[in-house]
Write a protein that holds these residues in place. Structure first.
Motif, PDB file in Angstrom:
ATOM      1  N   ALA A  53     -10.277   1.053  -0.181  1.00  0.00           N
ATOM      2  CA  ALA A  53     -10.899   2.375  -0.275  1.00  0.00           C
ATOM      3  C   ALA A  53     -10.899   2.922  -1.695  1.00  0.00           C
ATOM      4  O   ALA A  53     -11.422   4.011  -1.946  1.00  0.00           O
ATOM      5  CB  ALA A  53     -10.170   3.359   0.645  1.00  0.00           C
ATOM      6  N   ARG A  54     -10.308   2.175  -2.627  1.00  0.00           N
ATOM      7  CA  ARG A  54     -10.178   2.616  -4.018  1.00  0.00           C
ATOM      8  C   ARG A  54      -9.438   3.943  -4.094  1.00  0.00           C
ATOM      9  O   ARG A  54      -9.820   4.875  -4.802  1.00  0.00           O
ATOM     10  CB  ARG A  54     -11.555   2.714  -4.684  1.00  0.00           C
ATOM     11  CG  ARG A  54     -12.286   1.379  -4.764  1.00  0.00           C
ATOM     12  CD  ARG A  54     -13.610   1.496  -5.494  1.00  0.00           C
ATOM     13  NE  ARG A  54     -14.282   0.203  -5.578  1.00  0.00           N
ATOM     14  CZ  ARG A  54     -15.457   0.011  -6.163  1.00  0.00           C
ATOM     15  NH1 ARG A  54     -16.100   1.045  -6.713  1.00  0.00           N
ATOM     16  NH2 ARG A  54     -15.999  -1.197  -6.191  1.00  0.00           N
ATOM     17  N   ALA A  55      -8.384   4.015  -3.320  1.00  0.00           N
ATOM     18  CA  ALA A  55      -7.529   5.191  -3.285  1.00  0.00           C
ATOM     19  C   ALA A  55      -6.110   4.758  -3.616  1.00  0.00           C
ATOM     20  O   ALA A  55      -5.783   3.576  -3.616  1.00  0.00           O
ATOM     21  CB  ALA A  55      -7.578   5.852  -1.906  1.00  0.00           C
ATOM     22  N   ASP A  56      -5.277   5.710  -3.902  1.00  0.00           N
ATOM     23  CA  ASP A  56      -3.860   5.422  -4.099  1.00  0.00           C
ATOM     24  C   ASP A  56      -3.064   6.497  -3.374  1.00  0.00           C
ATOM     25  O   ASP A  56      -3.617   7.542  -2.986  1.00  0.00           O
ATOM     26  CB  ASP A  56      -3.492   5.369  -5.586  1.00  0.00           C
ATOM     27  CG  ASP A  56      -3.829   6.652  -6.322  1.00  0.00           C
ATOM     28  OD1 ASP A  56      -3.187   7.690  -6.046  1.00  0.00           O
ATOM     29  OD2 ASP A  56      -4.741   6.625  -7.172  1.00  0.00           O
ATOM     30  N   PRO A  57      -1.776   6.267  -3.141  1.00  0.00           N
ATOM     31  CA  PRO A  57      -1.012   7.240  -2.355  1.00  0.00           C
ATOM     32  C   PRO A  57      -1.088   8.664  -2.885  1.00  0.00           C
ATOM     33  O   PRO A  57      -1.120   9.624  -2.102  1.00  0.00           O
ATOM     34  CB  PRO A  57       0.415   6.684  -2.424  1.00  0.00           C
ATOM     35  CG  PRO A  57       0.233   5.209  -2.579  1.00  0.00           C
ATOM     36  CD  PRO A  57      -0.984   5.055  -3.452  1.00  0.00           C
ATOM     37  N   SER A  58      -1.135   8.831  -4.198  1.00  0.00           N
ATOM     38  CA  SER A  58      -1.152  10.181  -4.766  1.00  0.00           C
ATOM     39  C   SER A  58      -2.446  10.925  -4.473  1.00  0.00           C
ATOM     40  O   SER A  58      -2.506  12.149  -4.613  1.00  0.00           O
ATOM     41  CB  SER A  58      -0.933  10.113  -6.273  1.00  0.00           C
ATOM     42  OG  SER A  58      -2.011   9.425  -6.904  1.00  0.00           O
ATOM     43  N   SER A  59      -3.496  10.211  -4.074  1.00  0.00           N
ATOM     44  CA  SER A  59      -4.780  10.861  -3.781  1.00  0.00           C
ATOM     45  C   SER A  59      -4.917  11.267  -2.323  1.00  0.00           C
ATOM     46  O   SER A  59      -5.913  11.889  -1.942  1.00  0.00           O
ATOM     47  CB  SER A  59      -5.938   9.921  -4.156  1.00  0.00           C
ATOM     48  OG  SER A  59      -5.963   8.781  -3.317  1.00  0.00           O
ATOM     49  N   LEU A  60      -3.937  10.938  -1.491  1.00  0.00           N
ATOM     50  CA  LEU A  60      -4.015  11.255  -0.071  1.00  0.00           C
ATOM     51  C   LEU A  60      -3.776  12.740   0.178  1.00  0.00           C
ATOM     52  O   LEU A  60      -2.881  13.347  -0.405  1.00  0.00           O
ATOM     53  CB  LEU A  60      -2.997  10.435   0.714  1.00  0.00           C
ATOM     54  CG  LEU A  60      -3.200   8.918   0.742  1.00  0.00           C
ATOM     55  CD1 LEU A  60      -2.027   8.235   1.434  1.00  0.00           C
ATOM     56  CD2 LEU A  60      -4.513   8.563   1.445  1.00  0.00           C
ATOM     57  N   ALA A  61      -4.579  13.316   1.092  1.00  0.00           N
ATOM     58  CA  ALA A  61      -4.405  14.713   1.466  1.00  0.00           C
ATOM     59  C   ALA A  61      -3.566  14.864   2.721  1.00  0.00           C
ATOM     60  O   ALA A  61      -2.964  15.921   2.953  1.00  0.00           O
ATOM     61  CB  ALA A  61      -5.762  15.373   1.689  1.00  0.00           C
ATOM     62  N   ALA A  62      -3.527  13.816   3.563  1.00  0.00           N
ATOM     63  CA  ALA A  62      -2.793  13.905   4.834  1.00  0.00           C
ATOM     64  C   ALA A  62      -2.649  12.502   5.408  1.00  0.00           C
ATOM     65  O   ALA A  62      -3.301  11.550   4.956  1.00  0.00           O
ATOM     66  CB  ALA A  62      -3.523  14.812   5.824  1.00  0.00           C
ATOM     67  N   MET A  85       6.266   8.425   4.515  1.00  0.00           N
ATOM     68  CA  MET A  85       5.268   8.569   3.458  1.00  0.00           C
ATOM     69  C   MET A  85       4.875  10.026   3.266  1.00  0.00           C
ATOM     70  O   MET A  85       4.723  10.502   2.134  1.00  0.00           O
ATOM     71  CB  MET A  85       4.032   7.730   3.790  1.00  0.00           C
ATOM     72  CG  MET A  85       4.217   6.239   3.631  1.00  0.00           C
ATOM     73  SD  MET A  85       2.646   5.331   3.799  1.00  0.00           S
ATOM     74  CE  MET A  85       1.738   5.943   2.360  1.00  0.00           C
ATOM     75  N   GLY A  86       4.700  10.751   4.380  1.00  0.00           N
ATOM     76  CA  GLY A  86       4.357  12.159   4.267  1.00  0.00           C
ATOM     77  C   GLY A  86       5.417  12.943   3.513  1.00  0.00           C
ATOM     78  O   GLY A  86       5.108  13.779   2.657  1.00  0.00           O
ATOM     79  N   HIS A  87       6.684  12.650   3.815  1.00  0.00           N
ATOM     80  CA  HIS A  87       7.783  13.339   3.135  1.00  0.00           C
ATOM     81  C   HIS A  87       7.824  12.977   1.649  1.00  0.00           C
ATOM     82  O   HIS A  87       7.973  13.853   0.788  1.00  0.00           O
ATOM     83  CB  HIS A  87       9.105  12.969   3.803  1.00  0.00           C
ATOM     84  CG  HIS A  87      10.303  13.582   3.142  1.00  0.00           C
ATOM     85  ND1 HIS A  87      10.625  14.911   3.277  1.00  0.00           N
ATOM     86  CD2 HIS A  87      11.260  13.037   2.327  1.00  0.00           C
ATOM     87  CE1 HIS A  87      11.722  15.169   2.590  1.00  0.00           C
ATOM     88  NE2 HIS A  87      12.115  14.053   1.994  1.00  0.00           N
TER      89      HIS A  87
END
Length: 211
Positions: A53-62, A85-87
């Motif tokens: 998805a060309r994303a990284d964990p820091s770009s996740l909103a939820a 991960m959410g925490h």
């Protein structure tokens, strides 16, 4: 608005990434069917889904997690991973009944059944995408099979019914949580739907050796 989706309620170990900035679309989905390797498979699948998805964990909103029903060990892997991960990322987590994901966007009557082991099935019935019965766990003879569509590997393998979808679709999972995510609702505890008591029981009172 990138959202990570995980589900381990069935033998399908699922990690996916969706973008909810518009109407909602799946950017990637990694699924491996192995009912004995949830713990080994989930983290690599999350890595691969983010990469695709060309994303990284820091770009996740939820994070959205399927909360079952499902067997204890496999289901726990997904929920613990999502909560951790959410925490760590400081982002909210949201739970969705894994059976409900099958019914997203489906009109008319639908029976969803997945394997509960011990010769039983997890099941729920839906009308126009809305759950009207269940989720429950019963022997196949007690599952209310009627006219209409069916979904889930339990419906195919145990009930012998034709199905369109075998495992919880990640699009259904994320879209059922989309309103909460977009509204920035408070993070939810990921409470598992086990539907049956664990095998382990407290030991009985010990008897005195000299009685």
């Amino acid at each position: 608005m990138f959202v990570l989706v995980v589900d381990t309620a069935t033998p399908a170990v699922t990690a996916a990434v969706a973008n909810l900035s518009g109407h909602g679309e799946m950017l990637s989905a990694q699924v491996t069917v192995d009912g004995r390797a949830h713990g080994e498979l989930l983290a690599p699948l999350i890595r691969d889904a983010l990469f695709e998805a060309r994303a990284d964990p820091s770009s996740l909103a939820a994070i959205v997690a399927g909360v079952g029903p499902g067997p204890f060990t496999g289901l726990r892997v997904g929920l613990v991973t999502a909560a951790a991960m959410g925490h760590a990322l400081g982002i909210p987590t949201y739970g969705v009944c894994s059976l409900d994901a099958f019914a997203y966007g489906v009109w008319g009557p639908l029976l969803v059944a997945t394997d509960a082991r011990r010769k039983e099935l997890y099941w729920a019935r839906y009308e126009d995408g809305v759950r009207v019965d269940g989720p429950s766990v019963d022997s196949p003879a007690d599952v209310p099979v009627s006219a209409g569509r069916t979904a889930g590997e339990g419906a195919q393998r145990v009930l012998g019914r034709p199905v369109d979808v075998l495992y919880p679709p990640p699009l259904g999972l994320v879209m059922l949580a989309a309103d909460r995510i977009r509204a920035k609702a408070p993070s939810e505890p990921l409470t598992p739907l086990y539907l049956r008591r664990p095998d382990a029981v407290p030991p009985g009172q010990r008897k005195m050796a000299l009685q």
